[in-house]
Design a protein around this motif. Structure first.
Motif, short mmCIF file in Angstrom:
data_model
loop_
_atom_site.label_atom_id
_atom_site.label_comp_id
_atom_site.label_asym_id
_atom_site.label_seq_id
_atom_site.Cartn_x
_atom_site.Cartn_y
_atom_site.Cartn_z
N LYS A 146 0.85 -1.19 0.00
CA LYS A 146 0.00 0.00 0.00
C LYS A 146 0.88 1.24 0.00
O LYS A 146 1.78 1.38 0.83
N LEU A 148 1.76 4.91 0.82
CA LEU A 148 1.39 5.76 1.94
C LEU A 148 1.18 7.18 1.47
O LEU A 148 1.84 7.65 0.54
N THR A 149 0.25 7.85 2.12
CA THR A 149 -0.03 9.24 1.79
C THR A 149 0.08 10.08 3.05
O THR A 149 0.09 9.58 4.17
N ASP A 152 -1.00 9.35 6.92
CA ASP A 152 -1.15 7.93 7.29
C ASP A 152 -0.43 7.64 8.59
O ASP A 152 0.68 8.13 8.83
N LYS A 153 -1.04 6.83 9.41
CA LYS A 153 -0.40 6.34 10.64
C LYS A 153 0.15 4.96 10.32
O LYS A 153 -0.56 4.10 9.79
N ILE A 154 1.42 4.76 10.64
CA ILE A 154 2.07 3.50 10.27
C ILE A 154 2.89 2.95 11.42
O ILE A 154 3.20 3.64 12.38
#
Length: 169
Positions: A146, A148-149, A152-154
């Motif tokens: 995916k 990430l933008t 975003d929480k990662i």
């Protein structure tokens, strides 16, 4: 005498590789290399093994059809799973593996791809790829496939990856 040799994975290597990594505290099970060997026989993957002074020192795999969607859709083979035993680092093992992988891929393809983790554990890899002319593919960071933008929480882990490509002249 040439201390460093690069060759294809053989069935007897699977146990040797797993044991060598276990001795330095890394979990790389035998079945992983048995799967690689099977994929090599099927033509899905090419596995290069490095020996330094006749001892296993590292390996690299080339996945002909990348799981990374951007590479896969463009037919860009991907270098996956480049590992060198700690005691053989700074002896040219990774460089030799990369040289051979690029030589093999360049015979049939215009470019090659690679991805790496973003933590400091991957610092040496990040530097070697940039020095070899790999550039980011421009799609940003991804995690588990995916992209990430902003916002975003990662979780920062080995699955947080930046992908790069190198075009052959």
């Amino acid at each position: 005498m040439d201390l460093l040799k690069i060759r294809n994975l053989l069935s007897e290597d699977c146990e040797i590789i797993s044991k060598a990594f276990a001795e330095q505290g890394w979990n790389k099970p035998v079945f992983q290399y048995e799967r690689y060997l099977s994929e090599q026989k099927e033509g899905v993957r090419k596995i290069l093994v490095a020996e330094y002074d006749n001892q296993f020192s590292g390996y690299l795999t080339i996945k002909w059809e990348s799981d990374y969607a951007s590479f896969g859709s463009k037919g860009i083979p991907e270098i996956v799973d480049l590992n060198v035993l700690i005691k053989y680092r700074k002896k040219g093992v990774a460089t030799s593996l990369m040289d051979e992988a690029e030589r093999i891929v360049s015979e049939k393809y215009d470019s090659i791809g690679i991805g790496f983790g973003l933590t400091s554990d991957y610092g040496a890899a990040q530097r070697i790829y940039v020095k070899r002319g790999y550039i980011p593919d421009g799609l940003g960071v991804s995690q588990n496939g995916k992209f990430l933008t902003y916002g975003d929480k990662i979780t920062v882990d080995d699955d947080l990856v930046l992908y790069l490509t190198k075009t052959f002249n």
